[in-house]
Each structure stands twice: as C-alpha cells, then as structure tokens.
Design a protein around this motif. Structure first.
Motif, PDB file in Angstrom:
ATOM      1  N   ARG A 157      -3.446   3.745   5.603  1.00 15.95           N
ATOM      2  CA  ARG A 157      -3.471   5.205   5.562  1.00 15.95           C
ATOM      3  C   ARG A 157      -3.781   5.797   6.933  1.00 15.95           C
ATOM      4  NH1 ARG A 157      -6.579   5.886  -0.297  1.00 15.95           N
ATOM      5  NH2 ARG A 157      -4.699   5.666  -1.585  1.00 15.95           N
TER       6      ARG A 157
ATOM      7  N   ASP B 206       1.164   7.162  -6.495  1.00 21.28           N
ATOM      8  CA  ASP B 206       0.077   8.121  -6.676  1.00 21.28           C
ATOM      9  C   ASP B 206       0.475   9.536  -6.247  1.00 21.28           C
ATOM     10  OD1 ASP B 206      -1.602   6.224  -7.688  1.00 21.28           O
ATOM     11  OD2 ASP B 206      -2.697   5.873  -5.817  1.00 21.28           O
TER      12      ASP B 206
ATOM     13  N   ASP C 152       0.701   4.234  -2.840  1.00 19.79           N
ATOM     14  CA  ASP C 152       0.488   5.642  -2.488  1.00 19.79           C
ATOM     15  C   ASP C 152       1.637   6.517  -2.970  1.00 19.79           C
ATOM     16  OD1 ASP C 152      -1.983   5.205  -1.435  1.00 19.79           O
ATOM     17  OD2 ASP C 152      -1.446   5.631   0.651  1.00 19.79           O
TER      18      ASP C 152
ATOM     19  N   LYS D 271       1.319  10.558  -3.201  1.00 19.97           N
ATOM     20  CA  LYS D 271       0.902  10.926  -1.849  1.00 19.97           C
ATOM     21  C   LYS D 271       2.102  11.154  -0.944  1.00 19.97           C
ATOM     22  CE  LYS D 271      -3.590   8.627  -2.079  1.00 19.97           C
ATOM     23  NZ  LYS D 271      -4.296   9.916  -2.216  1.00 19.97           N
TER      24      LYS D 271
ATOM     25  N   TRP E 105       0.829  -1.208   0.000  1.00 14.84           N
ATOM     26  CA  TRP E 105       0.000   0.000   0.000  1.00 14.84           C
ATOM     27  C   TRP E 105       0.861   1.254   0.000  1.00 14.84           C
ATOM     28  CZ3 TRP E 105      -3.613  -2.344  -1.876  1.00 14.84           C
ATOM     29  CH2 TRP E 105      -4.282  -3.412  -1.285  1.00 14.84           C
ATOM     30  N   GLU E 106       1.985   1.195   0.688  1.00 11.10           N
ATOM     31  CA  GLU E 106       2.878   2.361   0.673  1.00 11.10           C
ATOM     32  C   GLU E 106       3.393   2.621  -0.735  1.00 11.10           C
ATOM     33  OE1 GLU E 106       6.819   4.243   2.883  1.00 11.10           O
ATOM     34  OE2 GLU E 106       6.142   2.220   3.427  1.00 11.10           O
TER      35      GLU E 106
ATOM     36  N   ARG F 157      -5.847  -1.111   2.734  1.00 10.56           N
ATOM     37  CA  ARG F 157      -5.300   0.176   2.304  1.00 10.56           C
ATOM     38  C   ARG F 157      -5.783   1.300   3.210  1.00 10.56           C
ATOM     39  NH1 ARG F 157      -5.004   2.396  -3.978  1.00 10.56           N
ATOM     40  NH2 ARG F 157      -3.054   3.570  -3.675  1.00 10.56           N
TER      41      ARG F 157
END
Length: 371
Positions: A349, A306, A303, A308, A299-300, A345
C-alpha cells in the motif's frame, strides 16, 4: 552508490513498456518444464475470497521462486482469515498461450473471486481475460504488459532494469575501458527498449568502447556460449553488460583462461555466492526483475476486492544487488532461489501511494533467511 534513471524511477512505466511484448519479463527466460498445480487445503471462512493464480510456465528458478513466494504469502493470508483458499496452476508447456488459455478457462469454472496471471503472451490471453472480467472476477496481470484493458497490471520497468545493469558497472570500471554487451531476447519490444537504453547510457561514457555485442537471452548458459565465441577476437575486456547472465559470462572467461571482468550477475544464490567466494571486486552488480511481484499482485487483488482505489498500471522496483548488499542477499538465498522483495500488505500500500503521488519508491528490507 544510488543510481537514478530519473528523479522518481519507479513512478510509472513508460508507454512503450506498457505496450511491449513482454518476452523478457515473462519469467526472465525459459527453461525445462516442471509443471504442477497446487491448491490450498480447507480452512478459512466461506465468505472470504478464493484467489487463483495462472502461471504460463514453471521451468526456471525465477518462476519457481515466484510461485514459492506466492504460496507462502497465500498460506499465511489463509491462516489470517484474509482468504478462504487459493489455487496455483502451472501450464505444462513451453510458455504456451494455448495451454494457458485452457488453464484459465478451467480455473474460471471454479469461480475464483480474483485471478492473478503471469502471462505467456501479451495478446493471446485477451479474450479469456475479458471473459473473466465479464464474470466479475478481478484480474491482476503481473510480470508483463498485457493487451487487456479490463485487467490491472503490475510489473517492473525495462528501462530501469537496463539502467541499473549498466550504470553501476560502468562507474565500477572507472568510466573507461572495453565492454561486451550481452543482449536479451532480440526481436522483442522489451529487449529493444532495454538495448536502446544501454546505448544511450554508453553514449555518456566516451572512454568506454563496445568491443562486441552478443545475444545472451538473459540466460547464463546461452550467454556463456555467446561470449566464449567472441573472446578470441576482442581485446582486453573490462566489463560485460547483460540482463542477468553474469554467472555464465564468468564461466566463459574462466574457460578461456582470462580474468573475470565486471559482469551483470543473476540475482540467485548460486551467482551471488560465486561473486562473493571468488572475491570479485571490479564493479559487478546483480539485477533482475522481482519474483516478489506475485505477492504484491495478491495484495492488489485483495484491495481491489475491498473496493480500494488502485491504479490500473503499477510499476514496482526491480531487484538491484550492489556489492555492499551482496553478502546479505547471498546468505539469505538458496542456490536456485532468486532475490525477491518481501512485499507485506502494508509495504504494498505504501508503494501504491508512492505511484499515485510521485513520491519516492518503497525500499523493502533485505530478507535475513531463505524462505
């Protein structure tokens, strides 16, 4: 009972932890080789990212659980259209940095968008990680500190691990009696940090005497031999503080014909069911690092791709199993499967925000069935 090392124990790893030689954390020990690579089949959109995972070795149950959790999450992410494909490569050697460097170079030729690494060395992988970063690959190292400034790091805290291995156990024996301390990989910086934490905690229990100190390597078989070797020369033992070797320690006491004291069990199904089936109710706990880190690292990576904002250093919760939660975990785990937090996810976060703001750590749910 809820034990805290500080007001917010998961907020950030200490500087010493980040700089540590992460021998303890790289898979919670070593084991026989069972190498194997796995790539997902086709499917997914070509404009979605390709995620690769390099694993330093696969030869113990913790590592096998870590890979299984990643593959399950990555397969679902592919079905959900979040990634185009993924590939897992497990180094065939005994945690060999040379083999893992070659493995990563081969992966980079396949042009992944993100590379997840459970490293065999905190220093030897630095040049190839820099090579990956220079090629525009997002690199997330998990389960270990790493000497590679361009990589993002996600890991558990050695101080918290040592604290939760000792405090619940000491409270469970009433804060008095005789204990054996089973050390991990002596000579590594993480072990030194953990042992220093253990000594500080013991200093707060004047009625507890350390009857012996052995080297168990955070491995049940090694700890069994080490503890068995000192049992004839120590008085009554009320507890053995370790780092996930309690199943072997319990076998040592059984072999010696002595009652099993409070121990620090492994977090796998075999150890937890042994604890449950033998009705051990004496302050024992189970605590180890979280093999679910691999899913959090996925998930990191997504992100980061993306765009983030994710801190370069993330500290996520260890897995602590106290008696009140033991049966729930035991029912959910296969014998060689280790307890892992189910990082979605959204939960990932939430934990990132807790790290950023200094808020309370996320508490994922205990799984209800073996995955």
């Amino acid at each position: 009972m809820r034990i805290r090392t500080s007001r917010r124990p998961w907020r950030a790893a200490s500087a010493a932890t980040i700089a540590a030689l992460a021998v303890l954390a790289t898979g919670c020990g070593s084991g026989d080789n069972a190498a194997g690579d796995k790539a997902s089949s086709g499917g997914g959109s070509g404009d979605k990212p390709f995620i690769a995972l390099s694993n330093g070795f696969i030869g113990n149950g913790w590592r096998q659980t870590m890979i299984a959790k990643f593959e399950a999450a990555a397969t679902q992410a592919q079905k959900d259209g979040l990634i185009s494909k993924y590939k897992v490569v497990n180094a065939p050697g005994e945690n060999s940095a040379t083999e893992q460097v070659a493995q990563i170079k081969s992966l980079l030729l396949q042009k992944p968008d993100a590379l997840l690494i459970d490293p065999s060395s905190p220093t030897a992988l630095k040049p190839v990680i820099q090579q990956a970063c220079d090629a525009g690959v997002k690199v997330v190292v998990f389960d270990s500190a790493i000497d590679a400034p361009c990589a993002h790091v996600l890991q558990n805290s050695f101080v918290d691990w040592a604290t939760y291995a000792a405090k619940p156990l000491l409270e469970g024996i009433g804060g008095k009696g005789n204990v054996i301390v089973s050390r991990g990989v002596v000579g590594s910086q993480p072990e030194a940090e953990m042992f220093d934490t253990t000594k500080k905690i013991l200093g707060g229990y004047p009625d507890v005497k350390t009857a012996a100190t052995v080297t168990g390597m955070c491995d049940g078989a090694t700890a069994q031999k080490a503890v068995l070797g000192v049992l004839s020369s120590v008085p009554k033992v009320d507890g053995v503080i370790g780092c996930g070797d309690g199943y072997g320690v319990a076998q040592a006491f059984a072999t010696a014909g002595k009652p099993v004291p409070a121990v620090t069990f492994e977090t796998n199904g075999r150890a937890l069911n042994y604890w449950k089936d033998n009705k051990i109710d004496n302050g024992s706990v189970a605590v180890m690092s979280d093999p679910g880190q691999s899913v959090a690292a996925l998930w990191e990576a997504l992100d980061l791709l993306d765009g983030k904002d994710v801190p370069k250093q993330l500290t996520f919760p260890i897995v602590l199993v106290e008696q009140k939660d033991r049966d729930a975990w035991a029912a959910a785990l296969k014998p060689d499967e280790y307890a892992a937090w189910p990082w979605t996810r959204d939960l990932f976060r939430q934990q990132v925000e807790a790290v950023k703001t200094g808020g309370e750590p996320v508490q994922p749910p205990i799984p209800t069935a073996a995955g």
